[in-house]
Scaffold this active site. Structure first.
Site, PDB file in Angstrom:
ATOM      1  N   ASP A  55      26.129  31.102  -8.133  1.00 53.28           N
ATOM      2  CA  ASP A  55      25.138  30.608  -9.094  1.00 53.28           C
ATOM      3  C   ASP A  55      25.680  30.849 -10.496  1.00 53.28           C
ATOM      4  O   ASP A  55      25.873  31.998 -10.896  1.00 53.28           O
ATOM      5  CB  ASP A  55      23.807  31.347  -8.905  1.00 53.28           C
ATOM      6  N   GLU A 139      26.615  24.703  -7.150  1.00 54.86           N
ATOM      7  CA  GLU A 139      25.702  23.627  -7.502  1.00 54.86           C
ATOM      8  C   GLU A 139      26.443  22.417  -8.071  1.00 54.86           C
ATOM      9  O   GLU A 139      27.408  22.557  -8.801  1.00 54.86           O
ATOM     10  CB  GLU A 139      24.692  24.117  -8.550  1.00 54.86           C
ATOM     11  N   ASP A 218      19.542  35.746  -9.987  1.00 55.46           N
ATOM     12  CA  ASP A 218      20.723  34.927  -9.758  1.00 55.46           C
ATOM     13  C   ASP A 218      21.268  35.087  -8.342  1.00 55.46           C
ATOM     14  O   ASP A 218      21.824  34.160  -7.770  1.00 55.46           O
ATOM     15  CB  ASP A 218      21.809  35.256 -10.791  1.00 55.46           C
TER      16      ASP A 218
END
Ligand SMILES: [Zn+2]
Length: 261
Positions: A55, A139, A218
């Site tokens: 992340d 991501e 996170d």
């Protein structure tokens, strides 16, 4: 696969027909000749049997699904200061004066230095993450929207993450590791333990869910990212899975989780 010829490497090592493109590139500190070489770079290393979700964030460069944080490199902050100072110097000079031109050249050199540091950092970190894990999930951030952001600190980070991802996918191909980019929706809001949505603002640093799950914000996102990559169809940026494409061309394929086992 084509890549920029590494600085200081011996061009005689390659056959002339491997040189696919030669470009003259003007940079702030001079002219460079860029040779694009076609090579199939593959290195077989032992599997680690480890999977990881990353992340990325402003506070740390990234937090992984085990809770490890990699801090932002120091040059991100010092570079930001230097860039602001050089930008101020440019805007203070009279328009179209030679002093302004000189200040512009200086600003361009600051940019160049930071981009080289960023590249160096991205390469080292990406290589380490790829060789330490069999599957790396992150991501699929829309970089074009992100760099439009006016906040300088954020734009420096965005550019860094983008570089990092590019090198993750590059080393994924070299070391035959799986890299998966997943949809970033809800990764920070969802509970990684029970799946319910726990709304939080940017300043909320801890994920606290009714189910009893309490995690660093996170890290919770990192776990969601990993689960999303392993459990659903993602965008896989490696051709280790795509045997039909043996030409070495960079490619992306869509696969389901069943191909990962
Ligand atoms: Zn929960």
């Amino acid at each position: 696969m084509t890549f920029d010829f590494p600085e200081g490497a011996d061009l005689n090592f390659y056959q002339p027909d491997q040189i696919k493109r030669v470009r003259l590139v003007k940079k702030a500190d001079g002219y460079y000749v860029q040779f694009c070489i076609q090579v199939d770079r593959e290195e077989v290393i032992e599997p680690t049997h480890l999977t990881i979700g990353l992340d990325v964030g402003l506070e740390s460069f990234y937090t992984d699904s085990l809770g490890n944080k990699v801090e932002n490199p120091r040059f991100y902050r010092t570079g930001e200061k230097k860039m602001k100072r050089s930008q101020r110097l440019v805007s203070r000079k009279v328009k179209s004066s030679s002093n302004r031109r000189k200040a512009r050249v200086k600003l361009a050199r600051v940019h160049l230095k930071i981009s080289r540091q960023r590249k160096d950092h991205a390469i080292k970190l990406a290589r380490c993450v790829i060789t330490s894990n069999d599957v790396v999930v992150y991501e699929d951030l829309r970089i074009k929207n992100m760099v439009k952001n006016h906040c300088l600190a954020k734009s420096i980070n965005d550019a860094g993450w983008h570089q990092f991802r590019v090198w993750l996918e590059y080393f994924g191909k070299v070391f035959l590791r799986v890299t998966i980019a997943v949809n970033p929706a809800y990764t920070s809001q969802e509970c990684s333990s029970c799946g319910s949505i726990v709304k939080k603002s940017l300043s909320t640093r801890t994920h606290v869910c009714q189910c009893g799950c309490v995690l660093d914000r996170d890290r919770n996102a990192g776990i969601n990212i990993l689960n999303s990559g392993l459990g659903t169809t993602g965008h896989v940026g490696t051709f280790a899975l795509d045997a039909s494409n043996a030409s070495g061309e960079s490619t992306s394929v869509l696969v389901g989780a069943n191909l990962l086992g």
